[in-house]
Design a protein around this motif. Structure first.
Motif, PDB file in Angstrom:
ATOM      1  N   ASP A 156       0.760  -1.241  -0.034  1.00 53.08           N
ATOM      2  CA  ASP A 156      -0.102  -0.089   0.065  1.00 53.08           C
ATOM      3  C   ASP A 156       0.813   1.224  -0.003  1.00 53.08           C
ATOM      4  N   THR A 157       2.040   1.161   0.652  1.00 57.08           N
ATOM      5  CA  THR A 157       2.882   2.246   0.770  1.00 57.08           C
ATOM      6  C   THR A 157       4.417   1.874   0.665  1.00 57.08           C
ATOM      7  N   HIS A 158       5.121   2.447   0.073  1.00 56.40           N
ATOM      8  CA  HIS A 158       6.717   2.175   0.025  1.00 56.40           C
ATOM      9  C   HIS A 158       7.362   3.240  -0.305  1.00 56.40           C
ATOM     10  N   GLN A 159       8.578   3.521   0.524  1.00 59.24           N
ATOM     11  CA  GLN A 159       9.551   4.558   0.378  1.00 59.24           C
ATOM     12  C   GLN A 159      10.955   4.092   0.188  1.00 59.24           C
ATOM     13  N   VAL A 160      11.615   4.958  -0.732  1.00 58.29           N
ATOM     14  CA  VAL A 160      13.030   4.807  -1.125  1.00 58.29           C
ATOM     15  C   VAL A 160      13.749   6.068  -0.845  1.00 58.29           C
ATOM     16  N   GLU A 161      15.127   5.917  -0.292  1.00 59.88           N
ATOM     17  CA  GLU A 161      15.472   7.313   0.080  1.00 59.88           C
ATOM     18  C   GLU A 161      17.106   7.154  -0.799  1.00 59.88           C
ATOM     19  N   LEU A 162      17.715   8.078  -1.569  1.00 57.42           N
ATOM     20  CA  LEU A 162      18.637   8.057  -2.354  1.00 57.42           C
ATOM     21  C   LEU A 162      19.526   9.413  -2.085  1.00 57.42           C
ATOM     22  N   PRO A 163      20.654   9.310  -2.117  1.00 57.61           N
ATOM     23  CA  PRO A 163      21.253  10.626  -2.104  1.00 57.61           C
ATOM     24  C   PRO A 163      21.608  11.315  -3.593  1.00 57.61           C
ATOM     25  N   LEU A 164      20.972  12.410  -3.547  1.00 61.93           N
ATOM     26  CA  LEU A 164      20.795  13.078  -4.849  1.00 61.93           C
ATOM     27  C   LEU A 164      22.234  13.275  -5.361  1.00 61.93           C
ATOM     28  N   GLN A 165      23.190  13.773  -4.860  1.00 56.23           N
ATOM     29  CA  GLN A 165      24.463  13.895  -5.349  1.00 56.23           C
ATOM     30  C   GLN A 165      25.136  12.673  -5.993  1.00 56.23           C
ATOM     31  N   ASP A 166      24.660  11.634  -5.840  1.00 56.40           N
ATOM     32  CA  ASP A 166      25.329  10.584  -6.343  1.00 56.40           C
ATOM     33  C   ASP A 166      24.297  10.176  -7.694  1.00 56.40           C
ATOM     34  N   ILE A 167      23.280  10.865  -7.934  1.00 56.96           N
ATOM     35  CA  ILE A 167      22.493  10.520  -9.116  1.00 56.96           C
ATOM     36  C   ILE A 167      22.644  11.613 -10.132  1.00 56.96           C
ATOM     37  N   LEU A 168      22.500  12.899  -9.712  1.00 58.81           N
ATOM     38  CA  LEU A 168      22.767  13.839 -10.689  1.00 58.81           C
ATOM     39  C   LEU A 168      24.102  14.260 -11.228  1.00 58.81           C
ATOM     40  N   THR A 169      24.441  13.305 -11.915  1.00 51.58           N
ATOM     41  CA  THR A 169      25.815  13.390 -12.429  1.00 51.58           C
ATOM     42  C   THR A 169      25.984  13.590 -14.092  1.00 51.58           C
ATOM     43  N   ASP A 170      26.844  13.673 -14.529  1.00 54.61           N
ATOM     44  CA  ASP A 170      27.044  13.879 -16.141  1.00 54.61           C
ATOM     45  C   ASP A 170      26.094  14.845 -16.865  1.00 54.61           C
ATOM     46  N   ARG A 171      26.199  15.984 -16.105  1.00 47.55           N
ATOM     47  CA  ARG A 171      25.421  17.323 -16.318  1.00 47.55           C
ATOM     48  C   ARG A 171      23.849  17.209 -16.107  1.00 47.55           C
ATOM     49  N   ALA A 172      23.430  16.120 -15.557  1.00 49.99           N
ATOM     50  CA  ALA A 172      22.103  15.796 -15.408  1.00 49.99           C
ATOM     51  C   ALA A 172      21.594  17.176 -14.381  1.00 49.99           C
ATOM     52  N   ASP A 173      20.353  17.526 -14.795  1.00 49.62           N
ATOM     53  CA  ASP A 173      19.824  18.900 -13.928  1.00 49.62           C
ATOM     54  C   ASP A 173      18.497  18.317 -13.475  1.00 49.62           C
ATOM     55  N   GLY A 174      17.811  17.016 -13.784  1.00 46.35           N
ATOM     56  CA  GLY A 174      16.692  16.682 -13.264  1.00 46.35           C
ATOM     57  C   GLY A 174      16.409  15.006 -13.611  1.00 46.35           C
ATOM     58  N   MET A 175      15.554  14.310 -12.868  1.00 45.75           N
ATOM     59  CA  MET A 175      15.355  12.973 -13.238  1.00 45.75           C
ATOM     60  C   MET A 175      14.087  12.657 -13.136  1.00 45.75           C
ATOM     61  N   ALA A 176      13.842  11.512 -13.854  1.00 42.28           N
ATOM     62  CA  ALA A 176      12.420  10.807 -13.755  1.00 42.28           C
ATOM     63  C   ALA A 176      12.246   9.686 -12.790  1.00 42.28           C
ATOM     64  N   VAL A 177      11.309   9.442 -12.086  1.00 40.58           N
ATOM     65  CA  VAL A 177      11.355   8.168 -11.372  1.00 40.58           C
ATOM     66  C   VAL A 177      10.048   7.385 -12.041  1.00 40.58           C
TER      67      VAL A 177
END
Length: 244
Positions: A202-223
């Protein structure tokens, strides 16, 4: 679309090289995800790239451009291309019961496809589209919190994907079918990472360090929360995006 002003922590500032506050746009209730398979070496693709940019302005649509590499042989190596995106497209073809891949191919919610430059065809697919699984995003201490809410969606074994993207870029094409042109691109995928699973809770949460995702010039993300199909990727059940 919700716009949030967030006070950033030192790690997030380091990752994004921004000032003390970041005006962010979030899309957390889209009706459809539009995935475009495109190439800078394809003369039929610029009109689809332009259409994707226009669709990306809508609050109810999330758009992603995957630049494939199988056009690179023709004389111009797409600066955004990667084999993984060609592999993803072939996996979609297999799930659709086909061996054929082409550009510009646009897939709506992982289920149906159309030629990406044929706006009327794509709009017809979007008109009846719906994503039931709720996906909400929040920032906390430099981390991205992804919260899923079932909201009546059918239970499924689904993968949670994060797709960092560059929201806008231009490239001067020196050779190939588009040689001599400077072309604009949007929502350019820079990676596609599985970061968890959803099994119908019914509910589920995931937590991610943003600094490890927004690399290679990325300025946004889709989930994207995407079910597993019998032969390849299945339908996208829910999605959200965040960008500068």
């Amino acid at each position: 679309m919700r716009k949030l002003i967030v006070a950033l922590t030192v790690p997030l500032l380091a990752a994004l090289n921004l000032s003390a506050a970041w005006a962010m746009e979030m899309k957390t209730s889209p009706k459809a995800v539009l995935e475009l398979f495109t190439s800078q070496g394809c003369s039929s693709c610029p009109s689809a790239d332009e259409a994707l940019r226009d669709w990306g302005k809508r609050d109810d649509l999330i758009t992603i451009a995957y630049h494939v590499d199988y056009w690179n042989y023709i004389g111009w190596e797409d600066v955004f291309s990667a084999p993984k995106y060609s592999k993803l497209q072939r996996a979609y073809a297999k799930s659709f019961g086909s061996e054929r891949v082409y550009t510009p191919q646009l897939i709506v919610n992982g289920e149906k496809d159309a030629v990406g430059s044929r706006r009327d065809d794509v709009n017809a697919l979007v008109a009846g589209a719906e994503l039931q699984l709720g996906v909400d995003l929040a920032l906390e201490d430099g981390n991205l919190l992804i919260n899923l809410s079932r909201n009546g969606a059918a239970a499924a074994d689904a993968t949670i994907w994060v797709v960092p993207f560059i929201s806008a870029a231009k490239t001067a094409i020196a050779r190939g079918e588009n040689g001599g042109k400077t072309l604009a691109y949007s929502y350019i995928a820079r990676n596609r990472m599985p970061i968890g699973m959803w099994h119908g809770e019914d509910t589920h949460q995931v937590e991610l360090p943003l600094q490890d995702i927004l690399t290679d010039r990325a300025d946004g993300m889709a989930v994207l929360v995407q079910a597993k199909g019998a032969k390849g990727p299945g339908p996208i059940l829910g999605a959200a995006s965040i960008q500068k």
